[in-house]
Design an enzyme around this catalytic site. Sequence first.
Site, short mmCIF file in Angstrom:
data_model
loop_
_atom_site.label_atom_id
_atom_site.label_comp_id
_atom_site.label_asym_id
_atom_site.label_seq_id
_atom_site.Cartn_x
_atom_site.Cartn_y
_atom_site.Cartn_z
N ILE A 6 15.79 49.56 54.07
CA ILE A 6 16.86 50.26 54.77
C ILE A 6 16.88 49.80 56.22
CG2 ILE A 6 17.80 52.53 55.39
CD1 ILE A 6 15.90 53.68 53.15
N SER A 10 15.65 54.13 62.87
CA SER A 10 15.03 54.79 64.03
C SER A 10 15.60 56.17 64.29
CB SER A 10 15.20 53.93 65.29
OG SER A 10 16.56 53.73 65.58
N SER A 11 16.77 56.48 63.70
CA SER A 11 17.38 57.79 63.93
C SER A 11 18.46 58.03 62.88
CB SER A 11 18.00 57.88 65.34
OG SER A 11 19.09 56.96 65.45
N GLY A 14 19.87 56.59 58.80
CA GLY A 14 18.85 55.68 58.28
C GLY A 14 17.49 56.34 58.19
N TYR A 140 35.64 50.03 66.42
CA TYR A 140 34.63 50.49 65.47
C TYR A 140 35.19 50.54 64.05
CZ TYR A 140 31.39 53.73 63.17
OH TYR A 140 30.51 54.32 62.29
#
Length: 247
Positions: A6, A10-11, A14, A140
């Site tokens: 994955i 880190s936050s 995920g 985005y």
Amino acid sequence: MKTVLITGCSSGYGLETARHFHAQGWNVIATMRTPREDLLPRSDRMRVIPLDVTRPETITAALDASGPLDALVNNAGIGLLGAFEVTPMRTVREVFETNTFGVMAMTQAVLPQLRARKSGVIVNVTSSATLAPMPLVAVYTASKMAIEGFTASLAFELEAFNVRVKLVEPGYGPTTAFTNNGGARMDGLIPEAYAPFAERIFASFGQPAAVTRETDVAEGVWRAVNDPTGKLRFPAGPDAEALARSA
């Protein structure tokens, strides 16, 4: 025992997805640009590996260290909120490098082993911004819409090799680090002419009818990875599910 890699652990989505797969008994390769092992359970089934999807050498090193994979979850991404008129093209390219080309690079690097074994699944995490037009996220959205088209085509391409490709489309997650991660990138992207419009949009963000939790996305990724059918899209979160129904 199956193994999943994955990206972007880190936050947010995920991190919760890594925890969810570990809780379900999988081996988890949790990758981050700056590894932090304290975020995840200490276990011989959990490994934290450095990976920046915009740097090919780190992709190669991470895959060499991971061993055979049963699933790849392309979750790493960066946010951008602002008026397109004043968004520098270097910022546009930065967003695409991670959200679009990073996903493609990871997929291309993992495909040979999945094709050779004729098994496995790739899940690309996009956004509910692909389900309905949303203001101030044109760049985005474009980076995520590109992955929607890429994934749909790739799913057909890999059917003959029994490799499944899926999309997970999260809704609005106010508890994630979307804004913090894009803070410096967004400076100056709401010029005076756009301020009244932006104020109305920001006010609506503060009173959402429904929102997406990290657990919603983790469960959506889990469903996608384990789905044996040809289903492509998995909206995640009540707001994303509502948009998908009305699309």
